[in-house]
Design a protein around this motif. Structure first.
Motif, PDB file in Angstrom:
ATOM      1  N   UNK A 232       1.300  -3.733   0.365  1.00 20.42           N
ATOM      2  CA  UNK A 232       2.170  -4.824  -0.081  1.00 20.42           C
ATOM      3  C   UNK A 232       1.588  -5.500  -1.320  1.00 20.42           C
ATOM      4  N   UNK A 233       0.302  -5.812  -1.274  1.00 22.83           N
ATOM      5  CA  UNK A 233      -0.329  -6.487  -2.411  1.00 22.83           C
ATOM      6  C   UNK A 233      -0.270  -5.624  -3.663  1.00 22.83           C
ATOM      7  N   UNK A 234      -0.541  -4.331  -3.517  1.00 20.90           N
ATOM      8  CA  UNK A 234      -0.517  -3.437  -4.686  1.00 20.90           C
ATOM      9  C   UNK A 234       0.884  -3.298  -5.255  1.00 20.90           C
ATOM     10  N   UNK A 235       1.863  -3.170  -4.379  1.00 24.97           N
ATOM     11  CA  UNK A 235       3.232  -3.030  -4.860  1.00 24.97           C
ATOM     12  C   UNK A 235       3.757  -4.329  -5.477  1.00 24.97           C
ATOM     13  N   UNK A 236       3.099  -5.453  -5.151  1.00 30.35           N
ATOM     14  CA  UNK A 236       3.449  -6.736  -5.764  1.00 30.35           C
ATOM     15  C   UNK A 236       2.689  -6.972  -7.063  1.00 30.35           C
ATOM     16  N   UNK A 237       1.841  -6.031  -7.449  1.00 31.60           N
ATOM     17  CA  UNK A 237       1.175  -6.118  -8.737  1.00 31.60           C
ATOM     18  C   UNK A 237      -0.306  -6.378  -8.704  1.00 31.60           C
ATOM     19  N   UNK A 238      -0.903  -6.502  -7.521  1.00 28.63           N
ATOM     20  CA  UNK A 238      -2.332  -6.753  -7.426  1.00 28.63           C
ATOM     21  C   UNK A 238      -3.118  -5.445  -7.528  1.00 28.63           C
ATOM     22  N   UNK A 239      -4.377  -5.570  -7.890  1.00 30.50           N
ATOM     23  CA  UNK A 239      -5.330  -4.477  -7.780  1.00 30.50           C
ATOM     24  C   UNK A 239      -6.116  -4.672  -6.496  1.00 30.50           C
ATOM     25  N   UNK A 240      -6.472  -3.581  -5.843  1.00 30.78           N
ATOM     26  CA  UNK A 240      -7.304  -3.666  -4.648  1.00 30.78           C
ATOM     27  C   UNK A 240      -8.424  -2.644  -4.741  1.00 30.78           C
ATOM     28  N   UNK A 241      -9.537  -2.961  -4.108  1.00 35.90           N
ATOM     29  CA  UNK A 241     -10.664  -2.040  -4.113  1.00 35.90           C
ATOM     30  C   UNK A 241     -11.741  -2.532  -3.176  1.00 35.90           C
ATOM     31  N   UNK A 242     -12.858  -1.826  -3.205  1.00 34.19           N
ATOM     32  CA  UNK A 242     -14.017  -2.232  -2.435  1.00 34.19           C
ATOM     33  C   UNK A 242     -15.128  -2.622  -3.393  1.00 34.19           C
ATOM     34  N   UNK A 243     -16.283  -1.971  -3.265  1.00 31.90           N
ATOM     35  CA  UNK A 243     -17.305  -2.128  -4.289  1.00 31.90           C
ATOM     36  C   UNK A 243     -16.799  -1.479  -5.581  1.00 31.90           C
ATOM     37  N   UNK A 244     -17.362  -1.805  -6.737  1.00 31.03           N
ATOM     38  CA  UNK A 244     -16.869  -1.228  -7.990  1.00 31.03           C
ATOM     39  C   UNK A 244     -16.742   0.288  -7.922  1.00 31.03           C
ATOM     40  N   UNK A 245     -15.548   0.779  -8.246  1.00 33.96           N
ATOM     41  CA  UNK A 245     -15.270   2.204  -8.238  1.00 33.96           C
ATOM     42  C   UNK A 245     -14.870   2.761  -6.894  1.00 33.96           C
ATOM     43  N   UNK A 246     -14.797   1.918  -5.867  1.00 36.08           N
ATOM     44  CA  UNK A 246     -14.486   2.405  -4.524  1.00 36.08           C
ATOM     45  C   UNK A 246     -13.185   1.783  -4.011  1.00 36.08           C
ATOM     46  N   UNK A 247     -12.612   2.430  -3.008  1.00 36.66           N
ATOM     47  CA  UNK A 247     -11.380   1.948  -2.394  1.00 36.66           C
ATOM     48  C   UNK A 247     -11.702   0.869  -1.364  1.00 36.66           C
ATOM     49  N   UNK A 248     -10.707   0.068  -0.975  1.00 40.47           N
ATOM     50  CA  UNK A 248     -10.943  -0.910   0.088  1.00 40.47           C
ATOM     51  C   UNK A 248     -11.430  -0.215   1.351  1.00 40.47           C
ATOM     52  N   UNK A 249     -12.343  -0.865   2.050  1.00 36.76           N
ATOM     53  CA  UNK A 249     -12.910  -0.248   3.248  1.00 36.76           C
ATOM     54  C   UNK A 249     -13.503  -1.335   4.124  1.00 36.76           C
ATOM     55  N   UNK A 250     -14.071  -0.912   5.232  1.00 40.44           N
ATOM     56  CA  UNK A 250     -14.754  -1.852   6.101  1.00 40.44           C
ATOM     57  C   UNK A 250     -15.961  -2.475   5.446  1.00 40.44           C
ATOM     58  N   UNK A 251     -16.524  -1.815   4.452  1.00 41.37           N
ATOM     59  CA  UNK A 251     -17.662  -2.369   3.732  1.00 41.37           C
ATOM     60  C   UNK A 251     -17.249  -3.606   2.942  1.00 41.37           C
ATOM     61  N   UNK A 252     -16.141  -3.484   2.198  1.00 36.31           N
ATOM     62  CA  UNK A 252     -15.639  -4.605   1.418  1.00 36.31           C
ATOM     63  C   UNK A 252     -14.208  -4.316   0.977  1.00 36.31           C
ATOM     64  N   UNK A 253     -13.376  -5.329   1.032  1.00 40.95           N
ATOM     65  CA  UNK A 253     -12.021  -5.283   0.482  1.00 40.95           C
ATOM     66  C   UNK A 253     -11.862  -6.453  -0.479  1.00 40.95           C
ATOM     67  N   UNK A 254     -11.396  -6.155  -1.681  1.00 41.06           N
ATOM     68  CA  UNK A 254     -11.142  -7.175  -2.702  1.00 41.06           C
ATOM     69  C   UNK A 254      -9.737  -6.942  -3.236  1.00 41.06           C
ATOM     70  N   UNK A 255      -8.973  -8.017  -3.444  1.00 38.57           N
ATOM     71  CA  UNK A 255      -7.614  -7.906  -3.978  1.00 38.57           C
ATOM     72  C   UNK A 255      -7.335  -9.095  -4.882  1.00 38.57           C
ATOM     73  N   UNK A 256      -6.790  -8.803  -6.067  1.00 38.62           N
ATOM     74  CA  UNK A 256      -6.466  -9.847  -7.038  1.00 38.62           C
ATOM     75  C   UNK A 256      -5.712  -9.205  -8.187  1.00 38.62           C
ATOM     76  N   UNK A 257      -5.001  -9.985  -8.993  1.00 36.33           N
ATOM     77  CA  UNK A 257      -4.364  -9.411 -10.176  1.00 36.33           C
ATOM     78  C   UNK A 257      -5.386  -8.993 -11.215  1.00 36.33           C
ATOM     79  N   UNK A 258      -5.004  -8.050 -12.067  1.00 32.72           N
ATOM     80  CA  UNK A 258      -5.871  -7.610 -13.155  1.00 32.72           C
ATOM     81  C   UNK A 258      -6.271  -8.811 -14.003  1.00 32.72           C
ATOM     82  N   UNK A 259      -7.512  -8.850 -14.392  1.00 35.65           N
ATOM     83  CA  UNK A 259      -8.037  -9.972 -15.157  1.00 35.65           C
ATOM     84  C   UNK A 259      -8.878 -10.888 -14.301  1.00 35.65           C
ATOM     85  N   UNK A 260      -8.535 -11.015 -13.048  1.00 35.99           N
ATOM     86  CA  UNK A 260      -9.355 -11.728 -12.070  1.00 35.99           C
ATOM     87  C   UNK A 260     -10.061 -10.746 -11.148  1.00 35.99           C
ATOM     88  N   UNK A 261      -9.387  -9.640 -10.847  1.00 38.08           N
ATOM     89  CA  UNK A 261      -9.958  -8.667  -9.917  1.00 38.08           C
ATOM     90  C   UNK A 261     -11.329  -8.200 -10.381  1.00 38.08           C
TER      91      UNK A 261
END
Length: 273
Positions: A229-258
């Motif tokens: 939902x967040x991605x389709x609304x225009x946010x970027x999501x990921x985990x640690x730099x270069x990684x996908x969201x996971x149990x280790x870390x999930x981060x979501x924000x629009x480009x420029x803040x993400x």
């Protein structure tokens, strides 16, 4: 209401969305209308404060039954134990009650989260929040909608003006580490919110009600629908730099803040206890 996905899977995605909406609304109604006045804890999971109620179990059974009736060859992964590999290439990822502690205490921030993945990629997500009277839905490549209205995340503010949501785990050592990260982060942002449902936090980000969200320790059922939902609304999501969201870390924000938030959280050690 949504644009067809570009890869020719529109018919399948529409079917999966219909099943997800039906199951999420049914479970949401059960949880809203069937909550016992004397609701108690049925069991604990990772710690004594990580609870499961009788209603979590009932809602997951309702969802699993409806999915099996509509699509008997699909797999399922449910928080409360529903598990089947399936044979169709479609797997459902189900959190029947995200925000169980809120529900137990009578707080309104809880939801039903249902996602469908095709060949390992989440293609449909529905988050049903009955006490908000809101349904958040997304289809890969087709946009995000809340109650039928297109949802879009806010433009990225400066870090110092960002309203950031997060959550805390149930294990004592993890909570202490997360509190230490929050202590370092809060002077650098507008404020921090902690609502108690990862799915709702991600939905609120996609609706422009938050600027960013991060959390460590999420399970697939916590983030699958809300992440789409967040991605389709225009946010970027990921985990640690270069990684996908996971149990280790999930981060979501629009480009420029993400990007700066992700780097800061990585530097602060938000990905480990």
């Amino acid at each position: 209401m949504s644009t067809p996905p570009p890869d020719g899977n529109g018919t399948l995605y529409a079917e999966l969305l219909e099943v997800a909406l039906d199951a999420a609304r049914g479970a949401g109604a059960l949880l809203r209308d069937g909550r016992p006045a004397d609701l108690g804890v049925a069991a604990t999971k990772s710690s004594p404060i990580d609870v499961v109620t009788e209603m979590d179990i009932a809602a997951e059974k309702l969802i699993a039954d409806r999915i099996a009736r509509s699509r008997p060859d699909d797999g399922i992964l449910g928080e409360e134990g529903a598990s089947s590999p399936g044979s169709s290439g479609v797997r459902w990822i189900v959190d029947p009650l995200d925000g169980t502690v809120n529900y137990l205490y009578g707080l309104p921030s809880w939801s039903v989260s249902i996602a469908a993945e095709k060949d390992g990629e989440v293609v449909v997500g529905v988050v049903e929040a009955p006490l908000r009277a809101e349904t958040y839905q997304a289809v890969l490549g087709g946009g995000a909608f809340v109650n039928g209205v297109r949802a879009r995340c806010r433009p990225a503010p400066e870090m110092a003006q960002a309203l950031v949501a997060t959550g805390f785990g149930y294990l004592t050592e993890r909570r202490a580490a997360q509190a230490a990260v929050a202590r370092e982060l809060i002077p650098q942002v507008r404020d921090i919110r902690r609502a108690g449902s990862a799915a709702i936090d991600l939905a609120d980000l996609g609706c422009g009600r938050l600027d960013a969200y991060y959390e460590r320790g999420l399970n697939p059922w916590d983030l699958a629908a809300g992440d789409l939902f967040a991605r389709e609304a225009g946010a970027l999501t990921g985990g640690r730099p270069g990684e996908r969201p996971s149990g280790e870390l999930t981060v979501a924000a629009p480009a420029g803040l993400f990007e700066p938030l992700q780097r800061l959280l990585d530097d602060l050690g938000a990905w480990h206890d």
